[in-house]
Design a protein around this motif. Structure first.
Motif, short mmCIF file in Angstrom:
data_model
loop_
_atom_site.label_atom_id
_atom_site.label_comp_id
_atom_site.label_asym_id
_atom_site.label_seq_id
_atom_site.Cartn_x
_atom_site.Cartn_y
_atom_site.Cartn_z
N MET A 110 0.82 -1.22 0.00
CA MET A 110 0.00 0.00 0.00
C MET A 110 0.85 1.27 0.00
N LEU A 111 2.07 1.15 0.53
CA LEU A 111 2.94 2.32 0.62
C LEU A 111 3.80 2.52 -0.62
N GLY A 112 3.67 1.62 -1.58
CA GLY A 112 4.35 1.83 -2.86
C GLY A 112 5.85 1.68 -2.81
N ASP A 118 -3.01 1.99 7.98
CA ASP A 118 -4.19 1.81 7.12
C ASP A 118 -5.11 3.02 7.20
N GLU A 119 -5.27 3.55 8.41
CA GLU A 119 -6.16 4.68 8.60
C GLU A 119 -5.58 5.95 7.99
N VAL A 120 -4.29 6.14 8.13
CA VAL A 120 -3.64 7.32 7.56
C VAL A 120 -3.72 7.28 6.04
N ILE A 121 -3.46 6.10 5.45
CA ILE A 121 -3.50 5.96 3.99
C ILE A 121 -4.91 6.16 3.46
N ALA A 122 -5.89 5.63 4.18
CA ALA A 122 -7.28 5.79 3.74
C ALA A 122 -7.67 7.27 3.67
N GLU A 123 -7.21 8.07 4.63
CA GLU A 123 -7.60 9.48 4.66
C GLU A 123 -6.72 10.36 3.79
N TYR A 124 -5.42 10.10 3.80
CA TYR A 124 -4.49 11.03 3.14
C TYR A 124 -3.71 10.42 1.98
N GLY A 125 -3.60 9.09 1.93
CA GLY A 125 -2.84 8.46 0.87
C GLY A 125 -1.44 8.08 1.30
N ALA A 126 -0.88 7.13 0.55
CA ALA A 126 0.46 6.62 0.87
C ALA A 126 1.54 7.68 0.64
#
Length: 899
Positions: A113-115, A675-683
């Motif tokens: 998810m973090l690329g 997971d929560e940070v990525i859902a709101e702001y992106g990787a």
């Protein structure tokens, strides 16, 4: 136009997977760059935002190096044998394998998810049989070797010279002689045994279990040991050429603990067979005349032999009580002056003055250092002084301050030890000699009289390599009925774990594998080794397997190892600064000695990232905070805005609280889920913030407002390219040709130069600042970004926010990934300033600044520069129609108008 990370990021992750964008192969036409993260253990709770900090740093370097023409190896895998999975199995009956691979799947999902630009085709796990087959093979290389002191290297055991008298005794004697010299050997070693859990604990695991109410005792067990001590000096010497943090180098040196001194022989007064002598190591042989007693570690093998009948009960009780204290607890107590001990009833003879001195046991002496016995010189050793004072033992001064040293007249060793060097006194043949000369003379005297010799000692102990657990690599060894230990043979690898129903050790400490009789007992009466290897085993060599992970015939090919090794950049937590690195270096050196690898050291450059800290809250009232510890976490807290200040209170009780920052952990309740940070702001936002928090090596608090700030920056960058939804689907907005205006070109090339220099130094936070300044200045001047400048900006952004960079790159009409686009180079001509800054003062007070064209030479164009200053608004509004008394010009720096 809004920045839609939820659409952009999965699209580019799928693209990279489909095209195997980051796959690496040996290519001798290009320079290589091997960048590696310390192996993660895939725990059940998954990643928190602290984990990816180091991974983000290595990914930036991997992407940057690819764009600079390097062939980059950037792999990922799993250190997946571990005690947590076994404990889970003991509680639930779930096989550790099942739990482990569930955790791996979750970790991998989060990392993807973090690329991160990992070559996933090289993924390995230490629990895969095709991996631990070669862990077992490496162990057999260690077991099958001895250390040749003359050549300073390991050699195959078959090359060990066998003395004629041993050969004359037959094959069994030869095997026993070989076994004594092997780098892997069996030994009765003291371990931390937890009867409740029925497991042996590593030193670092003891405190947790004691806190949980479990008893931990020290007991001897038959263990496999590795002779890492044979490599002590090489492990010190070879640190010199490594690009590692100074603190880590010092920790390695201190752990190995080289010290020069003498080994001294004390004859026992009552000789009992072979127990006729005590050997001690001392770094201060010049103080021998001040030795007034001796101390043995409670575990010393001579304790039982020399103890008199009158003292036996007291000694046995003390030994039993010491078994309930770990070495760390004993060291801590000794440091605090808490001294306990018991007299054995036995005496030794001081070799330099023939004085009869008592022998005690005390837990401040450890079996793991020196010989497990000390000569106690209480006049000149702080710990010995505390013990002698407590026990009423004699204290003698044998060192005085050198002439001219301060405080010489006030030395009173009865009151306080004097551990400093000086001049020998009350010391017979070395009287009046300074410490260095006294050491040399007494050491030579000991050697000449057969009572000792010069010796170099190390604190480093041999590596205890056995675990009484199920979930670990089985040893590839069998015990024959004759007592011989033999290899199962390379063709029989891997030795896999048997399927069992009960993962608990027996109540007597026998490993779980001992209960799998169908697996343990072989048809010829031999038995398999039932201990397993420690978790360290798999993580000691994974960097080598990454070079050639699908090789079924060897752990790695010579071609791959010689191309990729050593690791150019290794990043991980400072908690591994000693043991993991020491163990990996040891195994690597054995493999080097045997010709299996081509480098002396595995890791050329090492970087330790700091910790990401999570918020917890404690009572603000100091008196309340000093009482029983109460810690609160985010969902229990309410923020209250009082003017410009934010206060924290407990939601229910309204108790005032203060924030504190701690290491993120599940037990503290301050974990932030990526997971929560990525859902709101992106990787890309999370990656950017991980690096923007501060210098990579420093610890920093996780602050949500900082995450939001990075998200806003990416949104602004996005809007430089797009102004409508249609643009986002098809192309970037209409951009100016080239690199834009002269001002924009200078800004661009300054940004290239700054980002390049800062990435090379791994100063990622300031590199990101340069990108932010670039976007801000373009926005501030309301300029349209030049097309070429836009492409270069994408390239600069790519290591930090790769998903957005790819999206913007595609919008410029590029069909291929920018992963391998050349890194931009700054034009030196654009880095020469077109102006210089002149400070403007009126009556000595600073009133402003003025940008002067670079064409005006500060020394030659005084009149023109002064005229520009007088005409400036900053000066004219203060001077008005007044006539200046003086105009002071400091060339290239300032103009001061005096009115």
């Amino acid at each position: 136009m809004s920045y839609d990370h939820a659409t952009i990021e999965p699209r580019w992750q799928a693209f990279w997977d489909e095209h195997e964008t980051f796959k690496a192969e040996v290519d001798r036409t290009r320079p290589k760059y091997y960048v590696l993260d310390m192996f993660p253990y895939p725990s059940g709770s998954g990643l928190h935002v602290g984990h990816p900090e180091g991974y983000t740093a290595t990914d930036i370097m991997a992407r940057y190096k690819r764009m600079n023409g390097f062939n980059v190896l950037h792999p990922m895998g799993w250190d997946s044998f571990g005690l947590p999975a076994e404990r889970y199995a003991m509680k639930t009956g779930t096989h550790p394998r099942d739990r482990t691979y569930e955790c791996i799947d979750n970790f991998k999902r989060q990392l993807k998810m973090l690329g991160f630009s990992y070559d996933w085709s090289r993924e390995i796990a230490t629990t895969d049989p095709e991996y631990f087959k070669w862990t077992q093979w490496i162990f057999l290389q260690v077991w099958g070797s001895w250390y040749d002191q003359d050549q300073g290297k390991a050699r195959p055991i078959a090359e060990l010279p066998i003395p004629a008298q041993v050969q004359a005794q037959g094959e069994a004697a030869v095997r026993a002689y070989q076994d004594e010299h092997r780098l892997a050997y069996l030994h009765d070693a003291p371990v931390n045994w937890c009867p409740d859990l029925r497991v042996v604990l590593a030193n670092e695991e003891v405190a947790e279990q004691v806190e949980a109410g479990h008893e931990v005792i020290r007991v001897p067990m038959h263990q496999w040991m590795l002779k890492i001590t044979k490599y002590a000096q090489r492990l010190i010497d070879d640190l010199e050429d490594l690009d590692w943090p100074t603190s880590v180098l010092e920790m390695q040196r201190n752990w190995i603990g080289r010290s020069e001194g003498a080994e001294v022989v004390f004859e026992l007064e009552a000789k009992q067979g072979p127990a006729s002598q005590l050997r001690v190591f001392t770094t201060r042989p010049d103080t021998l005349f001040g030795a007034t007693y001796m101390v043995l570690a409670p575990e010393h093998p001579l304790v039982e032999t020399i103890t008199t009948a009158a003292q036996r009960d007291a000694i046995q009780a003390y030994v039993a009580s010491t078994a309930h204290r770990t070495e760390r607890e004993r060291q801590a107590a000794a440091a605090e002056g808490d001294k306990t001990g018991v007299f054995t009833g036995a005496y030794a003879i001081n070799p330099v003055n023939d004085q009869r001195i008592p022998i005690w046991i005390a837990d401040y002496v450890l079996m793991g250092y020196g010989t497990g016995a000390i000569m106690a010189v209480p006049g000149h050793d702080v710990r010995d002084h505390a013990f002698a004072t407590t026990m009423g033992l004699p204290i003698v001064q044998v060192v005085a301050p050198a002439p001219g040293d301060s405080g010489g007249d006030s030395i009173n060793v009865q009151a306080q030890a004097y551990p400093e060097p000086g001049v020998a006194v009350n010391s017979g043949l070395i009287n009046d000699l300074p410490t260095a000369e006294a050491k040399a003379k007494i050491t030579q005297w000991l050697a000449d009289n057969g009572k000792g010799e010069a010796r170099i000692n190390y604190k480093l102990r041999d590596w205890l390599f056995s675990r009484q657990r199920y979930w670990g690599e089985p040893f590839p060894l069998i015990h024959k009925p004759s007592g011989e230990v033999a290899s199962v043979g390379v063709d029989a690898l891997p030795v896999e774990l048997p399927e069992v129903e009960d993962f608990n050790p027996s109540e007597t400490g026998e490993p779980p594998l001992a209960k799998a009789l169908a697996w343990v007992e072989l048809p010829d009466g031999s038995r398999r080794e039932t201990n397993t290897m420690p978790q360290w085993a798999g993580s000691c060599w994974y960097y080598l397997r990454f070079c050639d992970p699908r090789n079924a015939d060897a752990p790695w090919s010579s071609e791959a190892e010689q191309y990729w090794m050593p690791v150019d950049l290794y990043v991980g937590g400072a908690e591994h600064a000693v043991l993991h690195l020491l163990y990996a270096r040891f195994w690597h050196k054995v493999l080097f000695d045997l010709g299996h690898v081509s480098t002396r050291e595995p890791f050329q450059k090492l970087v330790n990232q700091g910790m990401v800290l999570g918020a917890t809250y404690v009572p603000r009232d100091p008196q309340v905070a000093a009482g029983p510890k109460r810690v609160f976490v985010g969902d229990e807290i309410e923020e209250v805005q009082l003017g410009d200040v934010v206060e924290y209170v407990h939601k229910q009780t309204r108790e005032p609280l203060t924030i504190q920052w701690d290491k993120m952990s599940k037990s503290r309740g301050n974990v932030v889920n990526p997971d929560e940070v990525i859902a709101e702001y992106g990787a890309d936002t999370m990656r950017l913030y991980e690096m923007f928090m501060g210098p990579l090596e420093a610890s920093a608090p996780w602050q949500p407002e900082g995450v939001a700030g990075c998200f806003r920056f990416l949104g602004r960058a996005y809007r430089l390219f797009f102004e409508s939804p249609k643009d986002a689907e098809d192309r970037a907005r209409t951009l100016a040709q080239g690199e834009g205006s002269e001002r924009q070109r200078r800004l661009l090339h300054r940004t290239i130069a700054e980002v390049t220099e800062r990435v090379e130094r791994m100063a990622f936070n300031t590199a990101i600042s340069s990108l932010m300044v670039f976007v801000r200045d373009i926005e501030k001047n309301d300029e349209t970004l030049g097309r070429d400048a836009a492409g270069i900006f994408c390239q600069l952004l790519a290591p930090f926010a790769p998903h957005l960079a790819e999206e913007l790159w595609r919008a410029l009409g590029n069909s291929a990934s920018l992963t391998y686009e050349p890194w931009p180079k700054a034009d030196p001509a654009m880095l020469v300033a077109d102006t210089w800054t002149l400070v403007l003062q009126v009556n000595g007070k600073r009133r402003g600044e003025l940008e002067i064209p670079a064409s005006l030479d500060p020394k030659q164009a005084k009149d023109e520069i002064t005229a520009l200053a007088m005409a400036s608004e900053a000066v004219s509004r203060f001077v008005g129609d007044k006539s200046p008394k003086r105009v002071i010009y400091v060339p290239g720096r300032l103009v001061n108008v005096v009115v």
